[in-house]
Design a protein around this motif. Structure first.
Motif, PDB file in Angstrom:
ATOM      1  N   GLY A  19      45.005  36.558  39.365  1.00 38.07           N
ATOM      2  CA  GLY A  19      44.916  37.821  40.096  1.00 38.07           C
ATOM      3  C   GLY A  19      46.081  38.050  41.043  1.00 38.07           C
ATOM      4  N   LEU A  33      44.251  45.603  37.563  1.00 39.05           N
ATOM      5  CA  LEU A  33      43.282  44.551  37.866  1.00 39.05           C
ATOM      6  C   LEU A  33      41.887  45.148  37.774  1.00 39.05           C
ATOM      7  CD1 LEU A  33      44.867  42.607  40.877  1.00 39.05           C
ATOM      8  CD2 LEU A  33      45.192  42.276  38.436  1.00 39.05           C
ATOM      9  N   GLU A  36      36.903  42.311  39.105  1.00 38.61           N
ATOM     10  CA  GLU A  36      36.955  40.921  39.558  1.00 38.61           C
ATOM     11  C   GLU A  36      38.379  40.511  39.922  1.00 38.61           C
ATOM     12  OE1 GLU A  36      34.685  38.124  36.999  1.00 38.61           O
ATOM     13  OE2 GLU A  36      33.959  39.969  36.089  1.00 38.61           O
ATOM     14  N   ASP A  37      39.273  41.512  39.928  1.00 31.49           N
ATOM     15  CA  ASP A  37      40.675  41.260  40.213  1.00 31.49           C
ATOM     16  C   ASP A  37      41.327  40.323  39.214  1.00 31.49           C
ATOM     17  OD1 ASP A  37      41.243  42.992  42.393  1.00 31.49           O
ATOM     18  OD2 ASP A  37      39.827  41.784  43.537  1.00 31.49           O
ATOM     19  N   ILE A  38      40.930  40.482  37.981  1.00 34.20           N
ATOM     20  CA  ILE A  38      41.585  39.805  36.871  1.00 34.20           C
ATOM     21  C   ILE A  38      42.348  40.904  36.114  1.00 34.20           C
ATOM     22  CG2 ILE A  38      41.173  38.603  34.675  1.00 34.20           C
ATOM     23  CD1 ILE A  38      40.503  36.813  36.973  1.00 34.20           C
TER      24      ILE A  38
ATOM     25  N   ARG B 106      40.357  29.162  45.453  1.00 41.32           N
ATOM     26  CA  ARG B 106      41.261  30.303  45.511  1.00 41.32           C
ATOM     27  C   ARG B 106      40.551  31.590  45.076  1.00 41.32           C
ATOM     28  NH1 ARG B 106      47.497  31.162  44.680  1.00 41.32           N
ATOM     29  NH2 ARG B 106      47.441  33.319  44.017  1.00 41.32           N
ATOM     30  N   ARG B 110      40.256  35.961  46.173  1.00 39.26           N
ATOM     31  CA  ARG B 110      41.079  36.755  45.250  1.00 39.26           C
ATOM     32  C   ARG B 110      40.987  38.244  45.553  1.00 39.26           C
ATOM     33  NH1 ARG B 110      39.859  34.744  39.844  1.00 39.26           N
ATOM     34  NH2 ARG B 110      38.260  36.315  39.740  1.00 39.26           N
ATOM     35  N   ARG B 111      39.759  38.736  45.810  1.00 38.00           N
ATOM     36  CA  ARG B 111      39.588  40.161  46.051  1.00 38.00           C
ATOM     37  C   ARG B 111      40.319  40.583  47.339  1.00 38.00           C
ATOM     38  NH1 ARG B 111      33.617  42.073  46.566  1.00 38.00           N
ATOM     39  NH2 ARG B 111      33.372  40.217  45.282  1.00 38.00           N
ATOM     40  N   SER B 114      44.109  40.846  46.677  1.00 38.17           N
ATOM     41  CA  SER B 114      44.595  41.453  45.434  1.00 38.17           C
ATOM     42  C   SER B 114      45.482  42.658  45.723  1.00 38.17           C
ATOM     43  CB  SER B 114      43.411  41.887  44.584  1.00 38.17           C
ATOM     44  OG  SER B 114      42.872  43.072  45.101  1.00 38.17           O
ATOM     45  N   PRO B 116      45.184  45.787  44.569  1.00 39.85           N
ATOM     46  CA  PRO B 116      44.444  46.989  44.959  1.00 39.85           C
ATOM     47  C   PRO B 116      44.004  46.968  46.425  1.00 39.85           C
ATOM     48  CG  PRO B 116      43.696  46.217  42.810  1.00 39.85           C
ATOM     49  CD  PRO B 116      44.664  45.193  43.325  1.00 39.85           C
TER      50      PRO B 116
END
Lengths: 71, 413
Positions: A19, A33, A36-38, B106, B110-111, B114, B116
């Motif tokens: 991510g 993304l 789930e930010d993948i 990690r 992540r969110r 990120s 966004p």
């Protein structure tokens, strides 16, 4: 996950993706993304294939696979 | 010839040990790279990777055969015992962790970090930049480090944690205690570290109890509290996690902002290019990171099994240092690498590291730097070095000005 458009086949390995958002940062028309930010492929035809290959190589987690090298 | 090698080895040992030897790191990294992409220091019994390809291979492909944890190094050194408290701390700090634990931990943040989420904060971040710049007077010298570079990450951290900006200095007071236990602490440092960790964790508990629900998307504390509820983190490890964000994101970002502005003061023609089109800020960010990375050297790693990097075998147990600064000016990777050129294409710099440990805050760093450069350029002013001297932090890991006097001269750049 592969792109729908006419570009090369582009896949994301979800288990490898961390991510980082590198791909979506440089090619927002091609990569995004998800919740789930993948990373996932939005439109593999939205950028020149060699640019996609180049950005694919920049994935820090080697999670981007592009089908064929540019001609 | 042999004496030349020995001389250089002395120079390496000195550079590693003494900040006074670090007056021109770029020249040192160039000399190191010219010895070959992998250098073994006899004096230090350590390896140095300075080539782009070699660093890339090591960081991306060798993860299963390399450990980031000081515990692995301790295991290689017979008789070294690490207290359970330090062990616990090391097991919470992402930059010292290995997979699979690293991967799982990690993912918790992540969110929060990120792209966004960083985009979501962009307007707020631009507001921070404008607020800082409003405090400066056109045509008058000011210290960019104090007025801008050190302010912006503090504002961002407070915002991500849901703290008032007035709490920023308080966050900083806990840093030395933590820094003392990373590396090779004395028993006193270890005791002091334990005290600071407890204190910081109490402080955060108070913050968590008092603050309103969710500050915004990717709200860091909420993510961490959720992870605590799910049994993935303890209260003490939440504190370590937050501290890790501060350690990893404060000086690095402040330093990178300063290094970028410093580079522009040295290259007015590049500043002109940015003023002509402030939307070049994103490119300028990448080039300033490549040209003068605030993280010059990655903390050393331990090789677990013999590792072949482009024909050089790094033996099991070896300590390896990677110079991102050297890799970022490797002529095999970058055309005219010593030049600062913001319009450079295919700028695959390694300033954020690479591989599974790729900088977690990269998206935020990019937005923050981009907004800062763009707002500066939008003023249309010339960016000039001030008359007072620049001061530098000559750290082993970080290299950045601690004082950067500049003048924003109104009028055409």
């Amino acid at each position: 996950v592969s792109g729908a458009s006419t570009g090369p086949e582009v896949r994301i390995d979800r288990d490898r993706c961390i991510g980082s958002g590198n791909c979506a940062y440089w090619l927002p028309a091609v990569f995004a993304l998800d919740d789930e930010d993948i990373a996932h492929v939005v439109d593999a035809g939205a950028a020149p294939p060699d640019r996609i290959v180049e950005i694919g190589r920049q994935c820090p987690a080697s999670a981007i696979w592009v089908s064929s090298p540019p001609v | 010839m042999a004496s030349t090698v020995t001389d250089f080895d002395d120079q390496v040992a000195q550079f590693m040990a003494d900040e006074h030897a670090r007056h021109d790191p770029a020249a040192f990294w160039r000399a190191l790279r010219e010895t070959g992409p992998a250098y073994h220091s006899r004096a230090l019994d350590a390896w140095f990777l300075s080539g782009y390809d070699e660093c890339h291979q090591f960081l991306q492909n060798a993860t299963a055969r390399v450990s980031y944890s000081p515990l692995s190094r301790a295991a290689c050194e017979v008789g070294q015992v690490i207290g359970s408290f330090r062990q616990e701390l090391y097991e919470t700090l992402l930059f010292m962790m290995d997979p699979p634990m690293h991967t799982a931990t990690r993912a918790i943040a992540r969110r929060t970090f990120s792209g966004p989420t960083a985009e979501h904060w962009r307007d707020e971040i631009r507001g921070h930049v404008q607020r800082c710049l409003a405090g400066t007077t056109p045509g008058e010298e000011f210290d960019f480090v104090a007025e801008v570079s050190r302010q912006l990450p503090a504002m961002l951290m407070c915002q991500l944690l849901g703290l008032s900006f007035d709490d920023a200095p308080r966050l900083q007071t806990y840093v030395p205690g933590y820094m003392g236990i990373i590396g090779d602490p004395t028993p006193e440092q270890e005791a002091e570290g334990l005290r600071v960790v407890e204190e910081f964790s109490d402080y955060l508990s108070e913050v968590i109890a008092q603050r309103p629900a969710r500050v915004g998307p990717g709200d860091l504390l909420d993510e961490l509290v959720e992870a605590e509820r799910a049994g993935k983190l303890t209260r003490r490890s939440i504190a370590s996690f937050v501290m890790m964000i501060i350690l990893g994101g404060y000086d690095t970002l402040a330093g990178q902002l300063s290094n970028g502005v410093w580079a522009f003061t040295q290259h007015p023609e590049q500043w002109q290019l940015l003023v002509e089109d402030p939307d070049r800020a994103a490119l300028a960010v990448e080039e300033s990171i490549r040209y003068e990375s605030s993280i010059q050297l990655l903390p050393s790693k331990t090789v677990l099994e013999d590792l072949d990097i482009n024909g050089t075998v790094l033996p099991a147990g070896a300590t390896v240092w990677l110079s991102l600064a050297a890799a970022n000016r490797d002529p095999r990777q970058f055309r005219d690498p010593e030049a600062f050129e913001i319009l450079r294409s295919d700028n695959r710099h390694m300033g954020f590291g690479f591989g599974p440990h790729f900088c977690m805050g990269a998206a935020f760093a990019r937005v923050e730097m981009e907004e800062c450069f763009r707002e500066l350029a939008r003023s249309g002013s010339r960016l000039l070095p001030g008359a007072s001297p620049i001061a530098w932090e000559r750290g082993l890991i970080t290299w950045a000005p601690t004082k950067l006097p500049v003048v924003l001269e109104p009028g055409r750049a």
